[in-house]
Design a protein around this motif. Sequence first.
Motif, PDB file in Angstrom:
ATOM      1  N   THR A 184     -12.511  -5.240   0.452  1.00  9.92           N
ATOM      2  CA  THR A 184     -13.698  -4.406   0.679  1.00  9.92           C
ATOM      3  C   THR A 184     -14.459  -4.388  -0.435  1.00  9.92           C
ATOM      4  OG1 THR A 184     -12.426  -2.472  -0.270  1.00  9.92           O
ATOM      5  CG2 THR A 184     -12.154  -2.841   2.261  1.00  9.92           C
ATOM      6  N   ASP A 198      -4.931   4.539   1.891  1.00  6.68           N
ATOM      7  CA  ASP A 198      -5.799   3.615   1.291  1.00  6.68           C
ATOM      8  C   ASP A 198      -6.023   4.270   0.055  1.00  6.68           C
ATOM      9  OD1 ASP A 198      -5.826   1.796   3.427  1.00  6.68           O
ATOM     10  OD2 ASP A 198      -7.832   2.422   4.381  1.00  6.68           O
ATOM     11  N   HIS A 235      -0.792   4.964   7.367  1.00  6.21           N
ATOM     12  CA  HIS A 235      -1.056   4.237   6.463  1.00  6.21           C
ATOM     13  C   HIS A 235      -2.066   5.124   5.374  1.00  6.21           C
ATOM     14  CE1 HIS A 235      -5.150   3.359   7.466  1.00  6.21           C
ATOM     15  NE2 HIS A 235      -4.655   2.931   8.761  1.00  6.21           N
ATOM     16  N   TYR A 250       2.738  -2.972   1.947  1.00  7.91           N
ATOM     17  CA  TYR A 250       1.469  -2.790   1.526  1.00  7.91           C
ATOM     18  C   TYR A 250       0.741  -4.151   1.666  1.00  7.91           C
ATOM     19  CZ  TYR A 250       2.911  -5.411  -2.583  1.00  7.91           C
ATOM     20  OH  TYR A 250       3.636  -6.423  -3.494  1.00  7.91           O
ATOM     21  N   ASN A 283       1.471   1.039   4.073  1.00  5.43           N
ATOM     22  CA  ASN A 283       1.859   1.508   5.352  1.00  5.43           C
ATOM     23  C   ASN A 283       3.328   2.418   5.316  1.00  5.43           C
ATOM     24  OD1 ASN A 283      -0.216   0.160   6.793  1.00  5.43           O
ATOM     25  ND2 ASN A 283       0.980  -1.743   6.426  1.00  5.43           N
ATOM     26  N   LEU A 333      -6.716  -5.170   0.632  1.00  3.72           N
ATOM     27  CA  LEU A 333      -7.975  -5.430   1.563  1.00  3.72           C
ATOM     28  C   LEU A 333      -9.186  -5.760   0.529  1.00  3.72           C
ATOM     29  CD1 LEU A 333      -7.384  -2.123   3.800  1.00  3.72           C
ATOM     30  CD2 LEU A 333      -6.785  -4.637   4.217  1.00  3.72           C
ATOM     31  N   THR A 375      -9.086  -2.736  -2.013  1.00 10.68           N
ATOM     32  CA  THR A 375      -8.469  -1.414  -1.678  1.00 10.68           C
ATOM     33  C   THR A 375      -6.961  -2.059  -1.371  1.00 10.68           C
ATOM     34  OG1 THR A 375     -10.520  -0.483  -0.582  1.00 10.68           O
ATOM     35  CG2 THR A 375      -8.166   0.274  -0.014  1.00 10.68           C
ATOM     36  N   ARG A 426      -3.602  -0.631   0.763  1.00 15.25           N
ATOM     37  CA  ARG A 426      -3.048   0.042   1.997  1.00 15.25           C
ATOM     38  C   ARG A 426      -1.891  -0.170   1.984  1.00 15.25           C
ATOM     39  NH1 ARG A 426      -5.886  -0.793   7.570  1.00 15.25           N
ATOM     40  NH2 ARG A 426      -7.451   0.740   6.526  1.00 15.25           N
TER      41      ARG A 426
END
Length: 131
Positions: A53, A25, A23, A48, A62, A51, A58, A60
């Motif tokens: 954070t 980020d 993955h 996808y 895959n 996230l 974010t 991510r």
Amino acid sequence: MMTDPIADMLTRMRNALVIERPHVDMPLSKMKTGVADVLQREGYIWDYEVLDTAPAKTLRINLKYSATGERVIQRLTRVSKPGRRVYSESRKLQDVMQGMGIFVLSTNQGMLSSREAKAKHVGGEVVCEVW
């Protein structure tokens, strides 16, 4: 300061594919999410996720590899750049790699692949080329 976030996204994905990361980020934006959504619909990535954070969200992605470990995405190229925007009508969109790849377009109906844009008869800004 980053002047072209989409080019940064594509570069991060290319770098992760070269070292076979599962993955990648990156900072979240609506346009990056739209590109990831098109890549998922067309089968170039697994999925996808967003996230939560700190200090910012974010994205991510895959990445997808074949059973033998070969990359599904062979090439990611930015077409429309901040200094030179590229627009195309649906009937003038050419096939990428004789139908093996796609263009990602930003249209008035959202982010679409070249196949979807042709089917809906809409044109727009050609963001990137994928095959």
